[in-house]
Design a protein around this motif. Structure first.
Motif, mmCIF file in Angstrom:
data_model
loop_
_atom_site.group_PDB
_atom_site.id
_atom_site.type_symbol
_atom_site.label_atom_id
_atom_site.label_comp_id
_atom_site.label_asym_id
_atom_site.label_seq_id
_atom_site.Cartn_x
_atom_site.Cartn_y
_atom_site.Cartn_z
ATOM 1 N N ALA A 55 -0.938 -33.916 34.539
ATOM 2 C CA ALA A 55 -1.270 -35.271 34.744
ATOM 3 C C ALA A 55 -0.763 -35.778 36.491
ATOM 4 N N PRO A 56 0.876 -35.736 36.274
ATOM 5 C CA PRO A 56 1.877 -36.089 37.317
ATOM 6 C C PRO A 56 1.168 -35.792 38.702
ATOM 7 N N LEU A 57 0.441 -34.507 39.270
ATOM 8 C CA LEU A 57 0.120 -34.171 39.565
ATOM 9 C C LEU A 57 -0.650 -35.418 41.298
ATOM 10 N N ASN A 58 -0.251 -35.796 41.550
ATOM 11 C CA ASN A 58 -0.740 -36.163 42.813
ATOM 12 C C ASN A 58 -0.753 -37.750 42.210
ATOM 13 N N TYR A 59 -0.765 -37.879 40.929
ATOM 14 C CA TYR A 59 -0.644 -39.758 39.924
ATOM 15 C C TYR A 59 0.346 -40.433 40.944
ATOM 16 N N ARG A 60 -0.381 -41.212 41.626
ATOM 17 C CA ARG A 60 0.015 -42.202 42.904
ATOM 18 C C ARG A 60 1.441 -41.095 44.060
ATOM 19 N N GLY A 61 0.566 -40.499 44.268
ATOM 20 C CA GLY A 61 1.256 -40.269 44.984
ATOM 21 C C GLY A 61 3.074 -39.296 44.508
ATOM 22 N N PHE A 62 2.681 -38.747 43.621
ATOM 23 C CA PHE A 62 3.487 -37.973 42.198
ATOM 24 C C PHE A 62 3.397 -36.906 43.638
ATOM 25 N N PRO A 63 4.428 -35.683 43.748
ATOM 26 C CA PRO A 63 4.033 -35.105 44.895
ATOM 27 C C PRO A 63 4.104 -33.773 43.690
ATOM 28 N N THR A 78 5.792 -31.974 37.341
ATOM 29 C CA THR A 78 6.718 -32.556 36.026
ATOM 30 C C THR A 78 7.807 -33.324 36.720
ATOM 31 N N CYS A 79 8.170 -34.086 36.029
ATOM 32 C CA CYS A 79 9.589 -35.417 36.433
ATOM 33 C C CYS A 79 10.545 -34.274 36.131
ATOM 34 N N VAL A 80 11.575 -33.972 36.382
ATOM 35 C CA VAL A 80 12.384 -33.437 36.391
ATOM 36 C C VAL A 80 14.108 -34.235 36.937
ATOM 37 N N VAL A 140 13.348 -33.506 30.737
ATOM 38 C CA VAL A 140 11.547 -32.916 31.485
ATOM 39 C C VAL A 140 10.748 -33.877 30.436
ATOM 40 N N ASP A 141 9.990 -33.908 31.744
ATOM 41 C CA ASP A 141 8.949 -34.992 31.310
ATOM 42 C C ASP A 141 7.750 -34.526 31.668
ATOM 43 N N VAL A 142 6.981 -34.018 30.700
ATOM 44 C CA VAL A 142 5.550 -33.570 31.139
ATOM 45 C C VAL A 142 4.344 -33.733 29.839
ATOM 46 N N ALA A 201 -1.507 -36.579 26.616
ATOM 47 C CA ALA A 201 -0.203 -36.247 26.008
ATOM 48 C C ALA A 201 1.171 -36.470 26.654
ATOM 49 N N ASP A 202 1.920 -37.283 26.616
ATOM 50 C CA ASP A 202 3.231 -37.790 27.040
ATOM 51 C C ASP A 202 4.307 -37.370 25.919
ATOM 52 N N ALA A 203 5.355 -36.727 26.700
ATOM 53 C CA ALA A 203 5.952 -36.351 26.174
ATOM 54 C C ALA A 203 7.330 -35.563 26.647
ATOM 55 N N GLY A 251 7.273 -48.007 27.964
ATOM 56 C CA GLY A 251 6.514 -47.033 27.237
ATOM 57 C C GLY A 251 5.152 -47.433 26.851
ATOM 58 N N HIS A 252 3.883 -47.331 27.187
ATOM 59 C CA HIS A 252 2.549 -47.315 27.267
ATOM 60 C C HIS A 252 1.872 -47.057 26.625
ATOM 61 N N GLY A 253 0.848 -47.125 26.588
ATOM 62 C CA GLY A 253 -0.723 -46.886 25.259
ATOM 63 C C GLY A 253 -0.991 -45.565 26.369
ATOM 64 N N PHE A 312 -4.185 -41.908 31.706
ATOM 65 C CA PHE A 312 -2.032 -41.335 31.437
ATOM 66 C C PHE A 312 -1.311 -42.980 31.264
ATOM 67 N N HIS A 313 -1.820 -44.137 32.002
ATOM 68 C CA HIS A 313 -1.412 -45.503 31.296
ATOM 69 C C HIS A 313 -1.897 -46.302 31.137
ATOM 70 N N GLU A 314 -1.988 -46.716 29.811
ATOM 71 C CA GLU A 314 -3.405 -48.097 29.289
ATOM 72 C C GLU A 314 -2.189 -48.387 28.659
ATOM 73 N N ILE A 368 6.882 -43.800 22.977
ATOM 74 C CA ILE A 368 7.620 -44.661 22.967
ATOM 75 C C ILE A 368 8.712 -43.804 23.202
ATOM 76 N N GLU A 369 9.557 -44.700 25.035
ATOM 77 C CA GLU A 369 10.091 -43.681 25.793
ATOM 78 C C GLU A 369 11.822 -43.938 26.293
ATOM 79 N N PRO A 370 12.366 -44.668 25.309
ATOM 80 C CA PRO A 370 13.608 -45.184 25.880
ATOM 81 C C PRO A 370 14.663 -44.457 26.654
ATOM 82 N N PHE A 396 14.504 -39.542 25.723
ATOM 83 C CA PHE A 396 13.589 -38.745 25.059
ATOM 84 C C PHE A 396 12.481 -39.472 24.420
ATOM 85 N N GLU A 397 10.810 -38.994 24.766
ATOM 86 C CA GLU A 397 9.530 -39.818 24.760
ATOM 87 C C GLU A 397 8.279 -38.625 23.563
ATOM 88 N N GLN A 398 8.123 -40.008 22.923
ATOM 89 C CA GLN A 398 6.776 -38.668 22.164
ATOM 90 C C GLN A 398 5.830 -40.158 22.369
HETATM 91 N N1 MF3 Z 1 5.451 -38.923 32.589
HETATM 92 C C1 MF3 Z 1 6.087 -40.333 32.374
HETATM 93 C C2 MF3 Z 1 6.042 -41.683 31.605
HETATM 94 O O1 MF3 Z 1 6.852 -41.014 30.855
HETATM 95 C C3 MF3 Z 1 5.228 -40.940 34.048
HETATM 96 C C4 MF3 Z 1 5.999 -40.496 35.503
HETATM 97 S S1 MF3 Z 1 4.331 -41.089 36.516
HETATM 98 C C5 MF3 Z 1 4.756 -39.242 37.905
HETATM 99 O O2 MF3 Z 1 5.088 -42.261 31.439
HETATM 100 F F1 MF3 Z 1 3.644 -39.747 38.330
HETATM 101 F F2 MF3 Z 1 6.266 -39.390 38.350
HETATM 102 F F3 MF3 Z 1 4.296 -38.448 37.168
#
Ligand code: MF3
Ligand code: CO
Ligand code: CO
Length: 295
Positions: free
Chosen positions: A101-109, A112-114, A138-140, A149-151, A212-214, A219-221, A245-247, A276-278
Motif C-alpha cells: 500500500a505505501p508505494l505511490n500512496y500520496r507520492g510515497f516512492p 515500506t517505511c524504514v 519497518v512498517d508494512v 492490514a497495517d503493522a 492510529g487510524h481505521g 489504508f487510512h479510514e 494502534i501505533e504509538p 510498534f503497530e498492530q
Molecule cells: N504505515 C503507515 C501507518 O502506519 C503509513 C505510511 S504512509 C506511507 O499509517 F505513505 F509512508 F506509506
C-alpha cells in the motif's frame, strides 16, 4: 462546540470537524432518529463496522503483514542499505499475490517505511546504511484481495545499548497497554490515556502529529486514534471496529521536524524514537489482533 445549555448551536461549526455549520451537517442526521449505532457511526463519523467476511479478509492480509515482518527480522543485518529492506518487502508482497500500500500512496516512492534511530516514521528506504547498535522500524501494509492490514516493529541491530533497549521496550509496552483498553464501552480516549500515562511515567514522550487510524477497506479510514488523551474522552468503541494502534515514543522531547523529502519525520532533539503497530478488531469481549505478534 457547545453553548451554555450543553447543546451545539445550529450556526456553530459542526463538532464532527467538517468545517460546515452544524445545521448543514450532522444536525439533520441526528434529528433523523438514527435507529442503531451501526447507522450512527456510518452516517455521523464515516466509520464502517466490519462484517465477518471483511474481518476474514483483513485477518488474511494481517497474517501476511506479520510474515513480511518475520522475513525482515530474519534478514536485517548491519551493512545493509535501507533500500534492501524495501526490496525484500516489495518482492515478498508481490510473490504472495498482494500489493504494498505505501508505494505511490500520496507520492510515497517506496513499498515500506524504514525508520532508523532518530527517525520517528515515514523513513524512505534508500542509501542509508544500517549499523550495529541501531534500532530500525519497518512498517508494512499489504493489500490482499482488496483488504489492508497495517503493522510495524522496531528491530535491534546487534546488541542494543541501554537507550535503545529502553525506548524499544517502552514503545512495545505502550502498544500493549493501548490494546488492553480495547473493548466495547471503553472509548478512544482510554487508549491514548493508557499509552501516554505509561510513556510519561517512564520519562519518555508521545508523538502527537501522527496517530492510529481505521483500516481495512482503505489504508487510512476514520476514526483517528491518538496515542495521548484523557480517560473516557472520545468515541465509544463498538464491536466490528478495526483500527491501528501505533504509538511513536521518543526518548527525549515529543517534538519533530520533517526533512526536505517531505516525508521523513525526525525527533527535533535527535533523540531515539521507537514504534510498534498492530491492526486490532473490537470484539464483543475485548479485542483480537488481526496482525498478531508477541509483545
Ligand atoms: N504505515 C503507515 C501507518 O502506519 C503509513 C505510511 S504512509 C506511507 O499509517 F505513505 F509512508 F506509506
Ligand atoms: Co498505520
Ligand atoms: Co503502518
Amino acid at each position: 462546540m457547545k453553548n451554555k445549555t450543553g447543546k451545539v448551536g445550529r450556526n456553530e461549526p459542526c463538532p464532527c470537524g467538517s468545517g460546515k455549520k452544524y445545521k448543514k451537517c450532522c444536525y439533520e442526521k441526528e434529528k433523523a432518529n438514527v435507529s442503531n449505532y451501526e447507522t450512527l457511526y456510518r452516517q455521523k463519523y464515516n466509520i464502517i463496522l466490519k462484517k465477518e467476511k471483511d474481518i476474514q479478509g483483513i485477518r488474511h492480509a494481517g497474517k501476511l503483514a506479520v510474515e513480511i515482518l518475520d522475513l525482515v527480522e530474519s534478514k536485517i543485518k548491519p551493512g545493509m542499505k535501507t533500500d534492501e529492506i524495501n526490496t525484500l518487502v516489495h518482492d515478498y508482497t508481490l510473490k504472495k499475490g498482494a500489493q504494498p500500500a505505501p508505494l505511490n500512496y500520496r507520492g510515497f516512492p517506496k513499498s515500506t517505511c524504514v525508520s532508523v534511530n532518530e527517525v520517528i516514521c515515514h523513513g524512505i528506504p534508500g542509501e542509508r546504511l544500517i549499523n550495529i547498535g541501531d534500532i530500525v522500524n519497518v512498517d508494512v501494509t499489504p493489500i490482499l484481495n482488496g483488504y489492508y492490514a497495517d503493522a510495524n516493529k522496531t528491530f535491534f541491530i546487534g546488541k542494543p545499548g541501554s537507550d535503545a533497549r529502553k525506548i524499544v521496550n517502552v514503545a512495545k509496552a505502550c502498544l500493549k497497554k493501548g490494546m488492553s483498553q480495547v473493548k466495547p464501552g471503553n472509548t478512544i480516549g482510554d487508549i491514548g490515556w493508557a499509552i501516554q500515562t505509561y510513556a510519561e511515567k517512564k520519562g519518555c514522550s508521545v508523538v502527537r502529529e501522527f496517530i492510529g487510524h481505521g483500516v481495512g477497506f482503505e489504508f487510512h479510514e476514520p476514526p483517528q486514534i491518538p496515542h495521548y488523551g484523557e480517560k473516557g474522552e472520545g468515541l465509544e468503541l463498538l464491536s466490528g471496529m478495526v483500527f491501528t494502534i501505533e504509538p511513536m515514543i521518543n526518548l527525549g522531547s515529543r517534538f519533530l521536524h520533517i526533512l526536505a523529502d517531505n516525508w521523513t519525520a525526525v525527533t527535533e532533539d535527535g533523540s531515539l524514537s521507537a514504534q510498534f503497530e498492530q491492526t486490532v478488531l473490537v470484539t464483543n469481549k475485548g479485542f483480537e489482533s488481526l496482525t498478531p505478534f508477541d509483545l
